[in-house]
Scaffold this motif. Sequence first.
Motif, PDB file in Angstrom:
ATOM      1  N   GLY A  30      27.577  55.868  22.600  1.00  0.00           N
ATOM      2  CA  GLY A  30      28.584  55.004  22.131  1.00  0.00           C
ATOM      3  C   GLY A  30      28.210  53.953  21.599  1.00  0.00           C
ATOM      4  O   GLY A  30      29.201  53.256  20.485  1.00  0.00           O
ATOM      5  N   ASP A  35      21.410  54.127  22.465  1.00  0.00           N
ATOM      6  CA  ASP A  35      23.131  54.814  23.251  1.00  0.00           C
ATOM      7  C   ASP A  35      24.185  55.529  22.091  1.00  0.00           C
ATOM      8  O   ASP A  35      24.073  54.966  20.690  1.00  0.00           O
ATOM      9  N   MET A  55      36.639  59.575  25.786  1.00  0.00           N
ATOM     10  CA  MET A  55      36.259  59.753  27.241  1.00  0.00           C
ATOM     11  C   MET A  55      34.654  60.118  27.308  1.00  0.00           C
ATOM     12  O   MET A  55      34.630  60.926  27.972  1.00  0.00           O
ATOM     13  N   TYR A  95      31.642  64.449  23.386  1.00  0.00           N
ATOM     14  CA  TYR A  95      31.844  64.814  22.223  1.00  0.00           C
ATOM     15  C   TYR A  95      31.442  65.901  22.276  1.00  0.00           C
ATOM     16  O   TYR A  95      30.794  66.777  22.117  1.00  0.00           O
ATOM     17  N   GLU A 110      32.112  49.493  21.177  1.00  0.00           N
ATOM     18  CA  GLU A 110      31.738  50.024  22.416  1.00  0.00           C
ATOM     19  C   GLU A 110      31.400  48.793  23.511  1.00  0.00           C
ATOM     20  O   GLU A 110      31.174  47.553  23.269  1.00  0.00           O
ATOM     21  N   LYS A 111      32.616  48.887  23.863  1.00  0.00           N
ATOM     22  CA  LYS A 111      33.086  47.987  25.021  1.00  0.00           C
ATOM     23  C   LYS A 111      33.120  46.627  24.903  1.00  0.00           C
ATOM     24  O   LYS A 111      32.614  45.910  25.323  1.00  0.00           O
ATOM     25  N   ASP A 170      38.017  57.982  35.302  1.00  0.00           N
ATOM     26  CA  ASP A 170      36.608  57.367  35.306  1.00  0.00           C
ATOM     27  C   ASP A 170      36.567  57.437  36.766  1.00  0.00           C
ATOM     28  O   ASP A 170      37.349  55.849  36.293  1.00  0.00           O
ATOM     29  N   LEU A 220      25.529  64.924  29.849  1.00  0.00           N
ATOM     30  CA  LEU A 220      25.051  64.305  30.524  1.00  0.00           C
ATOM     31  C   LEU A 220      25.169  63.360  31.851  1.00  0.00           C
ATOM     32  O   LEU A 220      26.120  62.755  32.130  1.00  0.00           O
ATOM     33  N   ALA A 221      23.844  63.569  32.785  1.00  0.00           N
ATOM     34  CA  ALA A 221      24.070  63.314  34.213  1.00  0.00           C
ATOM     35  C   ALA A 221      23.705  62.620  34.813  1.00  0.00           C
ATOM     36  O   ALA A 221      22.382  62.624  36.050  1.00  0.00           O
ATOM     37  N   GLY A 222      22.514  61.372  33.642  1.00  0.00           N
ATOM     38  CA  GLY A 222      21.655  60.850  34.251  1.00  0.00           C
ATOM     39  C   GLY A 222      22.440  59.256  35.204  1.00  0.00           C
ATOM     40  O   GLY A 222      20.937  58.468  35.132  1.00  0.00           O
ATOM     41  N   GLY A 223      23.634  59.185  35.056  1.00  0.00           N
ATOM     42  CA  GLY A 223      23.527  57.508  35.314  1.00  0.00           C
ATOM     43  C   GLY A 223      23.319  56.940  36.424  1.00  0.00           C
ATOM     44  O   GLY A 223      23.354  57.581  37.462  1.00  0.00           O
ATOM     45  N   PHE A 240      34.709  50.453  27.808  1.00  0.00           N
ATOM     46  CA  PHE A 240      35.145  52.073  27.258  1.00  0.00           C
ATOM     47  C   PHE A 240      34.782  51.451  25.495  1.00  0.00           C
ATOM     48  O   PHE A 240      34.445  50.463  25.384  1.00  0.00           O
ATOM     49  N   GLY A 241      33.934  53.128  25.199  1.00  0.00           N
ATOM     50  CA  GLY A 241      34.467  53.248  23.633  1.00  0.00           C
ATOM     51  C   GLY A 241      35.999  52.956  23.097  1.00  0.00           C
ATOM     52  O   GLY A 241      36.117  53.151  23.706  1.00  0.00           O
ATOM     53  N   PRO A 246      26.785  61.967  38.741  1.00  0.00           N
ATOM     54  CA  PRO A 246      27.559  62.643  39.274  1.00  0.00           C
ATOM     55  C   PRO A 246      27.312  63.390  40.104  1.00  0.00           C
ATOM     56  O   PRO A 246      27.629  64.477  40.097  1.00  0.00           O
ATOM     57  N   ASP A 277      30.554  61.978  35.154  1.00  0.00           N
ATOM     58  CA  ASP A 277      31.290  61.003  35.782  1.00  0.00           C
ATOM     59  C   ASP A 277      32.638  61.222  36.029  1.00  0.00           C
ATOM     60  O   ASP A 277      33.072  59.832  36.910  1.00  0.00           O
ATOM     61  N   PHE A 321      34.565  51.731  15.679  1.00  0.00           N
ATOM     62  CA  PHE A 321      34.086  52.459  17.121  1.00  0.00           C
ATOM     63  C   PHE A 321      33.616  51.284  17.724  1.00  0.00           C
ATOM     64  O   PHE A 321      32.610  50.467  17.186  1.00  0.00           O
TER      65      PHE A 321
HETATM   66  P1  ADQ Z   1      29.330  54.694  29.803  1.00  0.00           P
HETATM   67  O1  ADQ Z   1      29.743  55.891  30.979  1.00  0.00           O
HETATM   68  O2  ADQ Z   1      29.228  53.271  29.987  1.00  0.00           O
HETATM   69  O3  ADQ Z   1      30.350  54.952  29.243  1.00  0.00           O
HETATM   70  P2  ADQ Z   1      26.806  55.435  29.864  1.00  0.00           P
HETATM   71  O4  ADQ Z   1      26.263  54.581  30.848  1.00  0.00           O
HETATM   72  O5  ADQ Z   1      25.244  56.165  28.851  1.00  0.00           O
HETATM   73  O6  ADQ Z   1      27.380  55.028  29.698  1.00  0.00           O
HETATM   74  O7  ADQ Z   1      26.995  57.076  30.447  1.00  0.00           O
HETATM   75  C1  ADQ Z   1      27.252  58.042  29.696  1.00  0.00           C
HETATM   76  C2  ADQ Z   1      27.271  59.707  30.773  1.00  0.00           C
HETATM   77  O8  ADQ Z   1      25.863  60.014  30.054  1.00  0.00           O
HETATM   78  C3  ADQ Z   1      27.519  59.328  31.949  1.00  0.00           C
HETATM   79  O9  ADQ Z   1      27.617  60.677  31.694  1.00  0.00           O
HETATM   80  C4  ADQ Z   1      25.688  58.654  32.371  1.00  0.00           C
HETATM   81  O10 ADQ Z   1      25.235  59.400  34.275  1.00  0.00           O
HETATM   82  C5  ADQ Z   1      25.449  59.463  31.445  1.00  0.00           C
HETATM   83  N1  ADQ Z   1      23.810  59.087  31.304  1.00  0.00           N
HETATM   84  C6  ADQ Z   1      23.669  57.602  30.470  1.00  0.00           C
HETATM   85  N2  ADQ Z   1      22.474  56.915  30.754  1.00  0.00           N
HETATM   86  C7  ADQ Z   1      21.494  59.069  30.579  1.00  0.00           C
HETATM   87  C8  ADQ Z   1      20.205  59.203  30.282  1.00  0.00           C
HETATM   88  N3  ADQ Z   1      19.006  58.476  30.189  1.00  0.00           N
HETATM   89  N4  ADQ Z   1      19.712  60.063  30.086  1.00  0.00           N
HETATM   90  C9  ADQ Z   1      21.119  61.162  31.110  1.00  0.00           C
HETATM   91  N5  ADQ Z   1      22.268  60.658  30.743  1.00  0.00           N
HETATM   92  C10 ADQ Z   1      22.592  59.570  30.927  1.00  0.00           C
HETATM   93  C11 ADQ Z   1      30.667  55.750  28.399  1.00  0.00           C
HETATM   94  C12 ADQ Z   1      30.772  56.217  26.404  1.00  0.00           C
HETATM   95  C13 ADQ Z   1      31.825  55.285  26.959  1.00  0.00           C
HETATM   96  C14 ADQ Z   1      33.444  55.575  26.589  1.00  0.00           C
HETATM   97  C15 ADQ Z   1      33.183  56.235  28.566  1.00  0.00           C
HETATM   98  C16 ADQ Z   1      33.983  56.546  29.147  1.00  0.00           C
HETATM   99  O11 ADQ Z   1      29.098  54.898  26.401  1.00  0.00           O
HETATM  100  O12 ADQ Z   1      32.180  55.267  24.903  1.00  0.00           O
HETATM  101  O13 ADQ Z   1      33.988  55.173  27.214  1.00  0.00           O
HETATM  102  O14 ADQ Z   1      31.563  57.086  28.478  1.00  0.00           O
HETATM  103  O15 ADQ Z   1      34.260  56.864  30.268  1.00  0.00           O
END
Ligand code: ADQ
Length: 408
Positions: free
Chosen positions: A223, A221, A195, A198, A176-177, A259, A8-11, A159-160, A26, A123, A174
């Motif tokens: 998490g 989402d 982390m 999954y 989330e945050k 992180d 997942l690299a869309g953050g 975090f989760g 990323p 990330d 579980f």
């Molecule tokens: P966050 O990092 O806050 O928490 P999120 O923003 O969903 O969650 O990002 C998770 C990953 O998914 C990242 O690598 C981000 O780049 C990517 N991502 C997010 N939205 C995306 C999208 N629409 N398309 C593609 N990629 C996307 C998450 C978990 C927590 C956990 C922390 C650990 O939700 O439970 O504790 O990571 O850092």
Amino acid sequence: MKVLAIVLAGGEGKRLMPLTADRAKPAVPFGGIYRLIDFVLSNLANAHYLQIVVLTQYKNHSLDRHISRTWRLSSMLGNYVTPVPAQQRLGPHWFSGSADALFQNLNLIYDELPDHVIVFGADHIYRMDPRQMVDQHIDSGADVTVAAIRQPLDLADQFGVIETDPTGRRIVAFREKPKDAVGLADAPDQIFASMGNYVFKTQALIEALREDALDPSSRHDLGGNIIPMFVKSGGAEVYDFAHNVVPGSTDRDRGYWRDVGTLDAYYEANMDLISVHPVFNLYNDRWPIYTGHEPLPPAKFVHNEGDRIGHALESLVSPGVIVSGGTALRSILSPGVVLHSHSHVEDSVLMGCVKVGRGAVIRRAIIDKNVVIPDGARIGFDLDYDRKRFAVTRSGVVVIGKNEIIER
Ligand code: ADQ
């Protein structure tokens, strides 16, 4: 056993602004020659998981370019790292959350028909052998296995947070945050944090994503919505990262995971690399971190005007750097950086092609690509003044964005 990896690299990485002003999180450069995504991809590649889909979304240009230039695996053996940009196939909106990103790309899973799907974030700075997590996942028969690490209680809202049954394996809660997390029984100042990595049984993942897609109240989402669904049905287990042993790792860097969601965390993780005995060891050739950059000449240290020897101490110096009569101390100099005479850089991260003018001094700063620091400029000494022109983090690190014009 067939395994497909999805990264997942869309953050968006809002908290890393200005470093994410025009690149996806990323793709943020790290440690001189790397990008954040190189760490997860290296972990997967070193474990021989070589069918990898990278879901991108936000400002994905430099990320796509980096992946297609650097991560070309031999397609002859059916291996690939494929960036897949967000599409607008299912309605007018882009992905709303990480589960939606997976749902919209279910066709990639149908194409491969894997037994298990690895879904990892992009990330984090760490070494991990994901085979050990996948083995546990298969042995336990769980629908999903979530990697977890102990973190300080005061970071719980980032975090989760996982609670397990007395065996320490099955996840019973579980959240989330959460804002009101409590510490672990054996360590009240710590939590067990997800982390964001999954492993799913393919069929269980498909069913959960379909069910979630039909729920109008879901934020889609992983998490926030998907993992709690598995916890409810009793099919979620935890993988304790503390048990992961990476070939060639040392006692010192075992269990290292950062992180880098905030500028201060990003700065500290960079600084972790430069001490004599770094906490994160880049020299482990049994589990290399792969990357790619322009073909550049070796770094060069030269006198200038015969009065000052260009040098760097306790620093990482990348190819293409020229230290011409300037000095660097405890710093990271990325490819193409130039330090001119009488300049001094300390405790700083200089990204690609930053030019530091004659006599300029820089302390505790992150300076993004191509920035030109004029002759005689002072950065990181008068934070009140710096705050007027740049971002300054809570711990006082000055951050200068790409292509910013600096006055003396
Ligand atoms: P966050 O990092 O806050 O928490 P999120 O923003 O969903 O969650 O990002 C998770 C990953 O998914 C990242 O690598 C981000 O780049 C990517 N991502 C997010 N939205 C995306 C999208 N629409 N398309 C593609 N990629 C996307 C998450 C978990 C927590 C956990 C922390 C650990 O939700 O439970 O504790 O990571 O850092």
